[in-house]
Enzyme design. Sequence first.
Site, PDB file in Angstrom:
ATOM      1  N   ASP A   1       2.670 -13.049  24.549  1.00  0.00           N
ATOM      2  CA  ASP A   1       1.519 -12.138  24.588  1.00  0.00           C
ATOM      3  C   ASP A   1       0.278 -12.755  23.942  1.00  0.00           C
ATOM      4  O   ASP A   1       0.386 -13.582  23.040  1.00  0.00           O
ATOM      5  CB  ASP A   1       1.891 -10.827  23.870  1.00  0.00           C
ATOM      6  CG  ASP A   1       0.958  -9.694  24.257  1.00  0.00           C
ATOM      7  OD1 ASP A   1       0.226  -9.820  25.259  1.00  0.00           O
ATOM      8  OD2 ASP A   1       0.968  -8.668  23.546  1.00  0.00           O
ATOM      9  N   GLY A   2      -0.883 -12.328  24.413  1.00  0.00           N
ATOM     10  CA  GLY A   2      -2.140 -12.757  23.803  1.00  0.00           C
ATOM     11  C   GLY A   2      -2.938 -13.737  24.643  1.00  0.00           C
ATOM     12  O   GLY A   2      -3.978 -14.243  24.199  1.00  0.00           O
ATOM     13  N   ASN A   3      -2.483 -13.983  25.872  1.00  0.00           N
ATOM     14  CA  ASN A   3      -3.205 -14.927  26.736  1.00  0.00           C
ATOM     15  C   ASN A   3      -4.625 -14.436  27.027  1.00  0.00           C
ATOM     16  O   ASN A   3      -5.584 -15.213  27.012  1.00  0.00           O
ATOM     17  CB  ASN A   3      -2.490 -15.087  28.082  1.00  0.00           C
ATOM     18  CG  ASN A   3      -1.129 -15.724  27.944  1.00  0.00           C
ATOM     19  OD1 ASN A   3      -0.783 -16.230  26.885  1.00  0.00           O
ATOM     20  ND2 ASN A   3      -0.349 -15.694  29.011  1.00  0.00           N
TER      21      ASN A   3
ATOM     22  N   HIS B   1      -3.772 -17.450  30.818  1.00  0.00           N
ATOM     23  CA  HIS B   1      -2.414 -17.541  31.380  1.00  0.00           C
ATOM     24  C   HIS B   1      -2.037 -19.007  31.626  1.00  0.00           C
ATOM     25  O   HIS B   1      -0.906 -19.410  31.409  1.00  0.00           O
ATOM     26  CB  HIS B   1      -2.319 -16.732  32.678  1.00  0.00           C
ATOM     27  CG  HIS B   1      -2.531 -15.256  32.469  1.00  0.00           C
ATOM     28  ND1 HIS B   1      -1.867 -14.550  31.494  1.00  0.00           N
ATOM     29  CD2 HIS B   1      -3.336 -14.357  33.093  1.00  0.00           C
ATOM     30  CE1 HIS B   1      -2.248 -13.279  31.533  1.00  0.00           C
ATOM     31  NE2 HIS B   1      -3.151 -13.145  32.484  1.00  0.00           N
TER      32      HIS B   1
ATOM     33  N   SER C   1       6.045  -8.060  33.230  1.00  0.00           N
ATOM     34  CA  SER C   1       6.829  -6.825  33.088  1.00  0.00           C
ATOM     35  C   SER C   1       6.675  -5.932  34.307  1.00  0.00           C
ATOM     36  O   SER C   1       5.724  -6.088  35.099  1.00  0.00           O
ATOM     37  CB  SER C   1       6.380  -6.066  31.831  1.00  0.00           C
ATOM     38  OG  SER C   1       5.141  -5.419  32.061  1.00  0.00           O
ATOM     39  N   THR C   2       7.580  -4.974  34.443  1.00  0.00           N
ATOM     40  CA  THR C   2       7.481  -4.008  35.552  1.00  0.00           C
ATOM     41  C   THR C   2       6.186  -3.205  35.435  1.00  0.00           C
ATOM     42  O   THR C   2       5.715  -2.643  36.416  1.00  0.00           O
ATOM     43  CB  THR C   2       8.696  -3.053  35.570  1.00  0.00           C
ATOM     44  OG1 THR C   2       8.926  -2.575  34.231  1.00  0.00           O
ATOM     45  CG2 THR C   2       9.949  -3.739  36.068  1.00  0.00           C
TER      46      THR C   2
ATOM     47  N   ASN D   1       3.303  -4.596  34.344  1.00  0.00           N
ATOM     48  CA  ASN D   1       2.136  -5.477  34.516  1.00  0.00           C
ATOM     49  C   ASN D   1       1.502  -5.390  35.914  1.00  0.00           C
ATOM     50  O   ASN D   1       0.382  -5.870  36.118  1.00  0.00           O
ATOM     51  CB  ASN D   1       2.483  -6.936  34.186  1.00  0.00           C
ATOM     52  CG  ASN D   1       2.641  -7.201  32.695  1.00  0.00           C
ATOM     53  OD1 ASN D   1       3.448  -8.038  32.292  1.00  0.00           O
ATOM     54  ND2 ASN D   1       1.888  -6.497  31.860  1.00  0.00           N
TER      55      ASN D   1
ATOM     56  N   ARG E   1      -2.149  -4.137  36.358  1.00  0.00           N
ATOM     57  CA  ARG E   1      -3.357  -4.953  36.102  1.00  0.00           C
ATOM     58  C   ARG E   1      -4.139  -5.172  37.405  1.00  0.00           C
ATOM     59  O   ARG E   1      -3.587  -5.002  38.496  1.00  0.00           O
ATOM     60  CB  ARG E   1      -2.934  -6.303  35.521  1.00  0.00           C
ATOM     61  CG  ARG E   1      -2.264  -6.103  34.171  1.00  0.00           C
ATOM     62  CD  ARG E   1      -1.983  -7.413  33.501  1.00  0.00           C
ATOM     63  NE  ARG E   1      -1.386  -7.150  32.198  1.00  0.00           N
ATOM     64  CZ  ARG E   1      -1.417  -7.983  31.191  1.00  0.00           C
ATOM     65  NH1 ARG E   1      -1.984  -9.158  31.326  1.00  0.00           N
ATOM     66  NH2 ARG E   1      -0.864  -7.664  30.047  1.00  0.00           N
TER      67      ARG E   1
ATOM     68  N   LEU F   1       8.169  -3.657  21.567  1.00  0.00           N
ATOM     69  CA  LEU F   1       9.001  -4.388  22.527  1.00  0.00           C
ATOM     70  C   LEU F   1       8.402  -4.374  23.929  1.00  0.00           C
ATOM     71  O   LEU F   1       8.732  -5.234  24.747  1.00  0.00           O
ATOM     72  CB  LEU F   1      10.400  -3.757  22.602  1.00  0.00           C
ATOM     73  CG  LEU F   1      11.427  -4.191  21.569  1.00  0.00           C
ATOM     74  CD1 LEU F   1      12.747  -3.486  21.841  1.00  0.00           C
ATOM     75  CD2 LEU F   1      11.643  -5.692  21.588  1.00  0.00           C
TER      76      LEU F   1
ATOM     77  N   GLU G   1      16.894  -9.319  15.324  1.00  0.00           N
ATOM     78  CA  GLU G   1      15.872  -9.422  14.283  1.00  0.00           C
ATOM     79  C   GLU G   1      14.531  -9.621  15.000  1.00  0.00           C
ATOM     80  O   GLU G   1      14.493 -10.145  16.115  1.00  0.00           O
ATOM     81  CB  GLU G   1      16.156 -10.625  13.375  1.00  0.00           C
ATOM     82  CG  GLU G   1      17.465 -10.532  12.620  1.00  0.00           C
ATOM     83  CD  GLU G   1      17.494  -9.397  11.611  1.00  0.00           C
ATOM     84  OE1 GLU G   1      16.429  -9.090  11.033  1.00  0.00           O
ATOM     85  OE2 GLU G   1      18.573  -8.803  11.412  1.00  0.00           O
TER      86      GLU G   1
END
Length: 246
Positions: free
Chosen positions: A23-25, A40, A68-69, A71, A74, A197, A209
């Site tokens: 994450d964070g692109n 990306h 993700s399902t 995404n 976008r 998550l 963890e």
Amino acid sequence: MFFRKKEIDTELNVPVHIGIIMDGNGRWAKKRGLPRKMGHREGAKTFRAITRSCKKLGVKYVTYYAFSTENWARPKEEVDGIMDLFDKYLDEVNDFKDENIRIRFIGDRSKLKPSLQNKMLNVEETSRKYSSMDCVLAINYGGRDEICHAVKNIAEMVEFGAIKPKDINEKIITENLYTQDIPPVDLIIRPSGEQRLSNFLIWQAAYSEYYFTNILWPDFKERDLKNAILAYSDRNRRFGGVVEKK
Ligand code: IPE
Ligand code: IPE
Ligand code: MG
């Protein structure tokens, strides 16, 4: 946090299976005044580097959340750009063969372009024999979707009389997930500062963890992976019991 000088390969408890939410692109690109697709592209480079680092550090499975399902919500241009990037990368992943790394995919492929689906099958087929580490890419993956898919399979088994409803247990559910032969995820790393998550491995993460960092995925380096493993190594996993860490 800086990488503490501790012997990474001698003293550490390296997780068997690491999950990474890439994450964070978008924010990485925005900070530089670049279009999101450049983020990306940089993120894809980090994926390659970190996969090699995982192997070097002795990780056996690394699962990346790539799309993700959710995404699909976008803008089409961004979704198309991400899909083109997968396409391009699948042509290049063959160089993982020099590293003996197996590539596989989880998620609902039926919604992807047929040409991409074919490439995914080919890559999986050719890399099946590689055994140093499994690199799992979650594409059009959603934990809830995965559980729905498993429930449908199990309902069919009941319908055909293969099992009775009373036989349904955690083992049968686990065996019907996309990750059926992949061990549970020990450590989930999420860069970019978000602490959630986002529908990633929700069943498999029951006793994982978590390691969160503000670093954006394109800036994530081997040093950051080592820091995550160091943090994991210090955790006391009890699995509901009372085992004290030595
Ligand atoms: C993750 O980066 C990549 C995908 C979800 C495909 P983002 O695109 O979510 O980046 P941010 O969260 O907007 O910075
Ligand atoms: C999670 O990131 C999905 C992937 C990294 C592929 P998102 O950026 O889509 O998650 P949210 O929307 O911040 O929860
Ligand atoms: Mg994001």
